[in-house]
Design an enzyme around this catalytic site. Structure first.
Site, PDB file in Angstrom:
ATOM      1  N   LYS A 125       3.794  75.167  32.558  1.00  0.00           N
ATOM      2  CA  LYS A 125       4.851  75.037  31.560  1.00  0.00           C
ATOM      3  C   LYS A 125       4.428  75.578  30.197  1.00  0.00           C
ATOM      4  O   LYS A 125       5.264  75.943  29.378  1.00  0.00           O
ATOM      5  CB  LYS A 125       5.313  73.591  31.469  1.00  0.00           C
ATOM      6  CG  LYS A 125       6.029  73.180  32.755  1.00  0.00           C
ATOM      7  CD  LYS A 125       6.634  71.811  32.711  1.00  0.00           C
ATOM      8  CE  LYS A 125       7.436  71.526  33.955  1.00  0.00           C
ATOM      9  NZ  LYS A 125       6.565  71.304  35.148  1.00  0.00           N
TER      10      LYS A 125
HETATM   11  C1  LIG Z   1       7.062  71.321  36.440  1.00  0.00           C
HETATM   12  C2  LIG Z   1       6.104  71.562  37.533  1.00  0.00           C
HETATM   13  C3  LIG Z   1       6.534  72.006  38.795  1.00  0.00           C
HETATM   14  C4  LIG Z   1       8.018  72.232  39.135  1.00  0.00           C
HETATM   15  O1  LIG Z   1       8.572  73.311  38.449  1.00  0.00           O
HETATM   16  P1  LIG Z   1      10.164  73.544  38.445  1.00  0.00           P
HETATM   17  O2  LIG Z   1      10.410  74.608  37.446  1.00  0.00           O
HETATM   18  O3  LIG Z   1      10.754  72.222  38.062  1.00  0.00           O
HETATM   19  O4  LIG Z   1      10.548  73.963  39.814  1.00  0.00           O
HETATM   20  C5  LIG Z   1       5.578  72.263  39.758  1.00  0.00           C
HETATM   21  N1  LIG Z   1       4.258  72.051  39.521  1.00  0.00           N
HETATM   22  C6  LIG Z   1       3.814  71.621  38.326  1.00  0.00           C
HETATM   23  C7  LIG Z   1       2.344  71.409  38.142  1.00  0.00           C
HETATM   24  C8  LIG Z   1       4.704  71.363  37.290  1.00  0.00           C
HETATM   25  O5  LIG Z   1       4.244  70.930  36.102  1.00  0.00           O
END
Ligand SMILES: *Cc1c(COP(=O)(O)O)cnc(C)c1O
Length: 473
Positions: free
Chosen positions: A120
């Site tokens: 993120k």
């Molecule tokens: C947020 C997250 C996900 C999921 O991502 P999406 O965009 O909601 O599909 C998967 N793995 C990790 C480590 C995350 O932080």
């Protein structure tokens, strides 16, 4: 580029500018914002981006989405360089999103080189600087509010700390995030960062945040802004690493496939966006944990929610994939009435079903696999035995799906599976799988000894509002 809502049935639909869209979050009709048209990344254009640094590719790919009166192409390139450039120090690998070869058929795209060691960061670091730039241009201040079950909150705090024109307030469920995740939020020393440990669950945090946004007066006072994954700017910023990965593996002349561990459908939709713009992406594989609303949908044509069950990959413990609405909008030829109809069904009955022809087109665009906890553990073990690499449980869900898919399609293009978090972020699962844990990267070294700042608050909207008014002067 102007943006329109997936649910706006007025003719012609109302459009808003990039800068208004970025601060708006969700559309007033409950829909999600989408770009009015898709930019075209021609093969010739893509070839000019080979060997270019990540920041340059990002500025080129993102320009059609966001350049306008408030953000020039030069300013965009400066922001991209400040975030992704070699001297920024924000990502600890010069490639930002480096590829690692697993075997002849599979590579892994590492997205955990940012400050909170999960993917993120890649989009939120960019979004924070875009906020800063636009607020300075417009001479405004905002209050950023978010609820988190762990990863989004820490990434948003890391991205928005030190902003001169924004306070950021993050609610997490007290005692229900991991110690590392909590400390990543609460040890940030910046005076514009505020943490609320709410006596409740993640859903309670989220409904508090919804109530705050529903309070018009509070909104006008404090200019509340959301940073959750329904913000289009995050999706577009994520589409960039699909472009760089494709280019590194022979694109645009050679196609690749991607496997994406998925919760809210944000990251995998970013891959779809790269494909729509012209990146030759063959298969898009969705990997879910036991919360398998998407694999069930791609098996049956019916999207039906179920109870959320905790798994070893907690950031994917979701039974409503909000960003799926964006794909529905595309699938249904951008017909907002059709989207409204299905979303209303979903809200009232907890389920909707596609027509057979629409479903047939959806299964051409995506393939989905479910990976349970035992398989997640075995995937961590198998990958360690085969490569010596330790992968986090979310990455392991993807790796398992990628291997299954490649075994079924041995002559398919090279598969890139996404590494969404650093394994040190989930020490308990790694310990269970391998018998040891991996140390936190040096950059987080003293995380466990820094002072925490956090305010415990009862689950009472008035207390939350008072607190927010108090800090957000
Ligand atoms: C947020 C997250 C996900 C999921 O991502 P999406 O965009 O909601 O599909 C998967 N793995 C990790 C480590 C995350 O932080």
């Amino acid at each position: 580029m102007d943006y329109l809502s997936t649910r706006d049935i007025s003719a012609p639909p109302k459009t808003i500018s990039f800068s208004d869209m970025v601060f708006a979050g969700m559309a007033p009709d409950g829909g999600l914002y989408m770009p009015q048209t898709w930019p075209d990344l021609s093969p010739d254009m893509l070839r000019t981006l080979r060997e270019q640094p990540y920041a340059v590719v990002a500025a080129k790919v993102l320009a059609p989405f966001c350049v306008g009166p408030d953000l020039t192409a030069d300013e965009l390139l400066k922001i991209a360089e400040a975030v992704y450039g070699p001297r920024s120090g924000i990502f600890d690998d010069p490639a930002v999103a480096p590829l690692r070869r697993i075997n002849d058929q599979i590579s892994m795209l590492e997205l955990f080189h940012g400050p909170t060691i999960a993917f993120k960061d890649v989009a939120l670091q960019f979004l924070g600087r875009v906020f800063d730039h636009l607020l300075a241009k417009q001479n405004r201040t905002i209050t950023i509010i978010g609820a988190t079950s762990g990863d989004t909150g820490s990434a948003a705090i890391a991205a928005c700390a030190h902003m001169k024109r924004a306070n950021i307030i993050i609610l997490h469920p007290a005692g229900r995030v991991s110690e590392i995740q909590r400390r990543q939020m609460t040890t940030n020393p910046s005076p514009n960062v505020f943490n609320i440990a709410l006596d409740g669950t993640f859903d309670d945090c989220q409904s508090m945040v919804k109530e705050l946004f529903a309070d018009r007066k509070l909104n006008d006072e404090l200019n509340l802004t959301a940073v959750n994954s329904i913000n289009w700017a995050r999706i577009m910023a994520q589409s960039v690493y699909y472009v760089t990965a494709s280019l590194a593996l022979g694109g645009p002349d050679t196609p690749v496939s991607f496997t994406v561990p998925t919760g809210n459908f944000g990251n995998v939709f970013a891959a779809y966006v790269a494909r729509v713009m012209g990146v030759p992406i063959h298969d898009l594989v969705i990997a879910s944990n036991r919360n398998d609303i998407l694999p069930r949908f791609f098996a049956t044509g019916e999207m039906a929610t179920d109870k959320v069950t905790p798994s070893y990959s907690p950031s994917m413990d979701i039974q409503i994939s909000s960003n799926f609405e964006r794909y529905l909008f595309e699938l249904l030829h951008r017909d907002p009435r059709a989207v409204n109809f299905l979303m209303t069904e979903f809200k009232s009955k907890g389920a909707f079903r596609l027509t057979p022809p629409d479903f047939a087109r959806a299964t051409k665009a995506f393939t989905a696999y479910r990976v349970d906890d035992d398989e997640t553990i075995r995937s961590i073990q198998d990958t360690y035995e085969a490569t010596g690499m330790v992968i986090d449980p979310h990455t392991a869900v993807g790796m398992r799906a990628a291997r299954e898919h490649v075994a079924k399609h041995p002559d398919g293009p090279h598969m890139v599976t996404l590494a969404c978090a650093h394994p040190a972020k989930f020490p308990d699962v790694i310990k269970k799988a391998l018998g040891f844990s991996v140390p936190l990267p040096d950059r987080l070294g003293n995380l466990m000894s820094l002072t925490e700042r956090v305010t415990p608050i009862r689950k009472d909207i008035n207390i939350v509002k008072n607190y927010i008014r108090g800090v957000a002067r």
